[in-house]
Design a protein around this motif. Structure first.
Motif, mmCIF file in Angstrom:
data_model
loop_
_atom_site.group_PDB
_atom_site.id
_atom_site.type_symbol
_atom_site.label_atom_id
_atom_site.label_comp_id
_atom_site.label_asym_id
_atom_site.label_seq_id
_atom_site.Cartn_x
_atom_site.Cartn_y
_atom_site.Cartn_z
ATOM 1 N N LEU A 109 1.022 -1.263 0.607
ATOM 2 C CA LEU A 109 -0.096 -0.150 0.439
ATOM 3 C C LEU A 109 0.952 1.515 -0.360
ATOM 4 O O LEU A 109 1.486 1.523 0.685
ATOM 5 C CB LEU A 109 -0.934 0.059 1.708
ATOM 6 N N VAL A 118 -10.801 4.686 -0.249
ATOM 7 C CA VAL A 118 -11.466 4.877 -1.524
ATOM 8 C C VAL A 118 -11.495 3.522 -2.185
ATOM 9 O O VAL A 118 -12.352 2.641 -2.993
ATOM 10 C CB VAL A 118 -11.564 6.231 -2.358
ATOM 11 N N ASP A 119 -10.045 3.893 -2.678
ATOM 12 C CA ASP A 119 -9.026 2.436 -3.197
ATOM 13 C C ASP A 119 -9.418 0.956 -2.709
ATOM 14 O O ASP A 119 -9.593 -0.323 -3.154
ATOM 15 C CB ASP A 119 -8.033 2.976 -4.278
ATOM 16 N N SER A 120 -9.256 1.443 -0.955
ATOM 17 C CA SER A 120 -9.561 -0.742 -1.207
ATOM 18 C C SER A 120 -10.845 -0.648 -0.972
ATOM 19 O O SER A 120 -11.617 -1.814 -0.995
ATOM 20 C CB SER A 120 -9.415 -0.100 0.499
ATOM 21 N N GLN A 164 -12.894 0.074 -2.961
ATOM 22 C CA GLN A 164 -13.362 -0.549 -4.858
ATOM 23 C C GLN A 164 -12.807 -1.676 -4.523
ATOM 24 O O GLN A 164 -13.596 -2.569 -5.303
ATOM 25 C CB GLN A 164 -12.986 0.452 -5.920
ATOM 26 N N LYS A 165 -11.632 -2.382 -4.522
ATOM 27 C CA LYS A 165 -10.898 -3.242 -4.315
ATOM 28 C C LYS A 165 -12.288 -4.455 -3.721
ATOM 29 O O LYS A 165 -11.582 -5.214 -3.934
ATOM 30 C CB LYS A 165 -9.411 -3.648 -4.545
ATOM 31 N N GLN A 217 -8.095 8.625 0.239
ATOM 32 C CA GLN A 217 -8.098 8.258 -1.100
ATOM 33 C C GLN A 217 -8.029 6.621 -0.913
ATOM 34 O O GLN A 217 -8.299 5.900 -1.985
ATOM 35 C CB GLN A 217 -6.637 8.717 -2.167
ATOM 36 N N ILE A 218 -7.028 6.048 -0.348
ATOM 37 C CA ILE A 218 -6.331 4.652 0.064
ATOM 38 C C ILE A 218 -8.080 4.519 0.493
ATOM 39 O O ILE A 218 -8.105 3.006 0.258
ATOM 40 C CB ILE A 218 -5.666 4.866 1.714
#
Length: 343
Positions: free
Chosen positions: A162, A235-237, A239-240, A232-233
């Motif tokens: 990460l 949101v990315d997590s 979505q994943k 932001q981290i």
């Protein structure tokens, strides 16, 4: 097979990131009451709710293909997450605390003999509730703060992959936030080892509450670079995580995210003492009828057609008995006549 729709409530907004064909959401700005979010989850899974939900955002969909999993992630302490715009978004009115206990109870009552997975988890508060196969699937899941911290510093943790940016490995607030993301990763990872549970016919339920981002905002300030990077981290997590759960359930699950800045009131579970006097209930001074129950028409039709069927059966049987030829239709008379002739 199983199904995943990813709904998110971000700040005072309820966003649908992914949805299956059997669950139809309409594009519009219809506000959803915060206390009815569990009912949306129940209806998408095909369960009934006590009170009708007059919310245009959710259409009827395919009644014969219902999702086999619901994943609800609650994110506290943020006004709005920069989620992808390809889904639908709805504002939330009256953001009050809620729980998926009603959905869990419906799963228990309808699928008690099967093996549903029910997992309710709040890592920062060390609250965990596992039922059914969840006890064996997630027995290695970190649930206490000590376990979460130790998990982060193992070789295969998210820290190795990460991009932390302005976040630090040495700050307890940052580690709490990162440990919650580790839980998301581990849930998908552990479930991938038991893929057969995502393909059975019993629906599964996951309810996760994340407050790490709220703590980052309180510690650094919501205008800080750390808070922006953490958002932001996250949101990315998310979505994943949604994509992984969607794939594990083969497109047959619902993944929802609720993000609220601050709940309007603390969560108070409805309880009733067995010693509570019945006189405390408000009496009906006007002698009105009981409120209409939506199961009334169902029960009425069952009883009506059963009575009609029984009445017709009695008439047909009685008619045939009345017109029966004893010497031809009855085996008793037939055997008796043969015996007389032999004598």
């Amino acid at each position: 097979a199983s199904y995943v729709c990813f709904s998110g409530v971000c700040g005072d907004e309820f966003s649908i990131l992914r949805s299956p064909q059997s669950v139809v959401f309409r594009d519009g700005s219809w506000p959803i009451p915060g206390e009815r979010i569990p009912d949306v989850a129940a209806l998408t899974m095909g369960f009934s709710v006590e009170e009708d939900l007059p919310w245009p955002g959710l259409a009827v969909g395919d009644l014969f293909h219902r999702p086999r999993a619901t994943v609800l992630v609650t994110v506290k302490g943020v006004d709005k997450l920069s989620l992808p715009v390809k889904g639908f978004s709805y504002p939330i009115e009256n953001a009050v605390p809620f729980s998926l206990d009603s959905v869990a109870n419906a799963i228990h009552s309808l699928f008690s003999e099967e093996t549903p997975v029910v997992l309710q988890l709040a890592p920062s508060e060390e609250r965990v509730y596992m039922v059914g196969k969840a006890n064996s699937v997630f027995e290695d899941l970190s649930v206490t703060l000590r376990q979460l911290r130790n998990r982060l510093f193992q070789d295969n943790s998210i820290l190795s992959s990460l991009p932390l940016n302005s976040l630090s490995r040495n700050n307890e607030v940052d580690l709490l936030f990162l440990s919650e993301l580790q839980v998301l990763h581990d849930i998908a990872s552990l479930l991938s080892r038991h893929k057969h549970l995502a393909k059975d016919h019993s629906p599964d339920l996951y309810s996760l509450e994340l407050s790490g981002l709220e703590e980052v905002g309180k510690h650094y300030g919501e205008d800080s670079q750390q808070f922006k990077d953490a958002s932001q981290i996250l949101v990315d997590s998310l979505q994943k995580f949604a994509d992984e759960m969607f794939n594990l359930y083969g497109g047959n699950a619902v993944v929802e995210v609720v993000a609220v800045k601050e709940f309007n009131s603390p969560l108070i579970r409805k309880t009733r003492s067995i010693l509570q006097s019945s006189q405390s209930e408000k009496e009906n001074p006007y002698n009105l009828a009981y409120p209409y129950n939506y199961n009334y028409s169902v029960i009425f039709n069952i009883i009506l057609w059963m009575m009609i069927g029984l009445a017709l059966a009695v008439i047909v049987i009685s008619y045939n008995l009345w017109n029966m030829d004893p010497g031809y239709d009855s085996i008793i008379y037939r055997m008796t006549n043969q015996k007389i002739r032999m004598d």
